[in-house]
Motif scaffolding. Sequence first.
Motif, mmCIF file in Angstrom:
data_model
loop_
_atom_site.group_PDB
_atom_site.id
_atom_site.type_symbol
_atom_site.label_atom_id
_atom_site.label_comp_id
_atom_site.label_asym_id
_atom_site.label_seq_id
_atom_site.Cartn_x
_atom_site.Cartn_y
_atom_site.Cartn_z
ATOM 1 N N LEU A 1 2.232 8.846 -6.617
ATOM 2 C CA LEU A 1 2.866 10.157 -6.490
ATOM 3 C C LEU A 1 3.883 10.386 -7.605
ATOM 4 C CD1 LEU A 1 3.268 12.547 -4.447
ATOM 5 C CD2 LEU A 1 5.128 11.231 -3.484
ATOM 6 N N PHE A 2 4.714 9.381 -7.870
ATOM 7 C CA PHE A 2 5.744 9.517 -8.905
ATOM 8 C C PHE A 2 5.104 9.694 -10.273
ATOM 9 C CE2 PHE A 2 8.385 8.852 -5.594
ATOM 10 C CZ PHE A 2 8.861 7.586 -5.319
ATOM 11 N N THR B 1 3.322 15.441 -14.767
ATOM 12 C CA THR B 1 3.237 16.895 -14.693
ATOM 13 C C THR B 1 4.492 17.538 -15.261
ATOM 14 O OG1 THR B 1 2.132 16.513 -12.581
ATOM 15 C CG2 THR B 1 2.613 18.775 -13.152
ATOM 16 N N ALA B 2 5.641 16.960 -14.929
ATOM 17 C CA ALA B 2 6.896 17.536 -15.416
ATOM 18 C C ALA B 2 6.975 17.465 -16.937
ATOM 19 C CB ALA B 2 8.087 16.801 -14.802
ATOM 20 N N ILE B 3 6.555 16.339 -17.498
ATOM 21 C CA ILE B 3 6.598 16.195 -18.956
ATOM 22 C C ILE B 3 5.670 17.224 -19.601
ATOM 23 C CG2 ILE B 3 6.082 14.704 -20.913
ATOM 24 C CD1 ILE B 3 6.708 12.315 -19.129
ATOM 25 N N ALA C 1 0.839 -1.206 0.000
ATOM 26 C CA ALA C 1 0.000 0.000 0.000
ATOM 27 C C ALA C 1 0.869 1.249 0.000
ATOM 28 C CB ALA C 1 -0.933 -0.005 1.201
ATOM 29 N N VAL C 2 1.924 1.231 0.802
ATOM 30 C CA VAL C 2 2.826 2.390 0.839
ATOM 31 C C VAL C 2 3.480 2.594 -0.529
ATOM 32 C CG1 VAL C 2 4.973 3.311 1.778
ATOM 33 C CG2 VAL C 2 3.321 2.230 3.300
ATOM 34 N N LYS D 1 8.968 6.073 -18.294
ATOM 35 C CA LYS D 1 9.061 5.981 -16.834
ATOM 36 C C LYS D 1 7.660 5.846 -16.240
ATOM 37 C CE LYS D 1 12.885 5.488 -15.302
ATOM 38 N NZ LYS D 1 13.057 4.217 -14.598
ATOM 39 N N VAL D 2 6.719 6.588 -16.802
ATOM 40 C CA VAL D 2 5.349 6.526 -16.300
ATOM 41 C C VAL D 2 4.795 5.116 -16.513
ATOM 42 C CG1 VAL D 2 3.016 7.410 -16.614
ATOM 43 C CG2 VAL D 2 4.946 8.982 -16.683
#
Lengths: 158, 192
Positions: free
Chosen positions: A88-89, A95-97, A80-81, A120-121
């Motif tokens: 999050l990643f 968002t960065a892309i 779960a963590v 990466k996504v």
Amino acid sequence: MKRALSHPAVLLVSRFVLGMVFIVAAVEKISQPEGFATSIEAYEMTPVAVVNILAVFLPWLELICGLFLIGGVYVRGGSAVLAGLLALFIVAISTAILRGLNINCGCYGASGGTPVGWNKVLEDLGLLVLAWHLIKFWPSRPDGGATAEVPRTGPRSA
Amino acid sequence: MKRTLAREVILLIAMAVVVGFVFNAFTPGGLPVIRETPEKIAVADSTLFGDTAPAGASAVSAGDDGGGAEVSGDSGGAPLRIISLRQLVRILDERKGMVIDARTPEEYAEGHIATAVNMYAMEPEGYFERIVEIPRDSLIVVYCSNPHCHFARSLAGFLGDFGFSNILLYDDGWDAWTEAGMPVEVSREDEQ
């Protein structure tokens, strides 16, 4: 299908793959905290002041969860963590892309860096599937606890 | 069952916090808890082009860059020494120093500032042999894509740790260079 996914060998594969990926990712970040902090800062998603806190805490969270997964302890909690981290990643990288940021993804620390990219996504989505698999199919304890012992005799549902 | 899942999660997070911060406190290279934003300082023309002393010496001794010629690798402390397009052009015209493109080899090949050397910031060890040959007091300008890109400052930090004392950042980067219509050099087959 459900029987296949509940099979101990299949669960073992998920546990090991997910665990090992995160252990390897974490070690580099722990050994080069400044490099990892620079990577986080480059995303410009958090105030600079908290970047070091994240750079210190996240890799250890990855390492501990990875080790626990390999060891078969707290499997559902650890998954779960890691699922939370992966989500999050995925958001951060996407968002960065979309913002056109030319930055290192920081996935394995700052050196040997990979620029952010949709591959990466996709990788992270794949890992998220493994985490979901473990959360959903890892047996829970008879007393209602979250994670049962490593199944030896075959799948049992609580 | 849900409650116990939450407990496992909380326990894992608590462990990571404790171990992480204890480890950080006791290792060399540990980070300060609050990260500072490095200050950007515009370098004065007199520092760069002062005619009474070579570029390296005047930059080290001048007080107007706010307290230190070194761009060091530690977190947030040392200021970033920024130069403008005009200053970069003059440095190139007067051949005062070396220009380094910190972007990926692919981006560099597609176009870079003429005479700039490529050192991809994320794999700086690969350029070790070349770096070692550069005199440590050389004037060096590092650039990458734009002010959002952290490659240039990351490489500058790496070089600073190596002992280079006169490192400048062309912060506006490749985007500003091309927008201003400045000449673009494309990689030849025999380079690198």
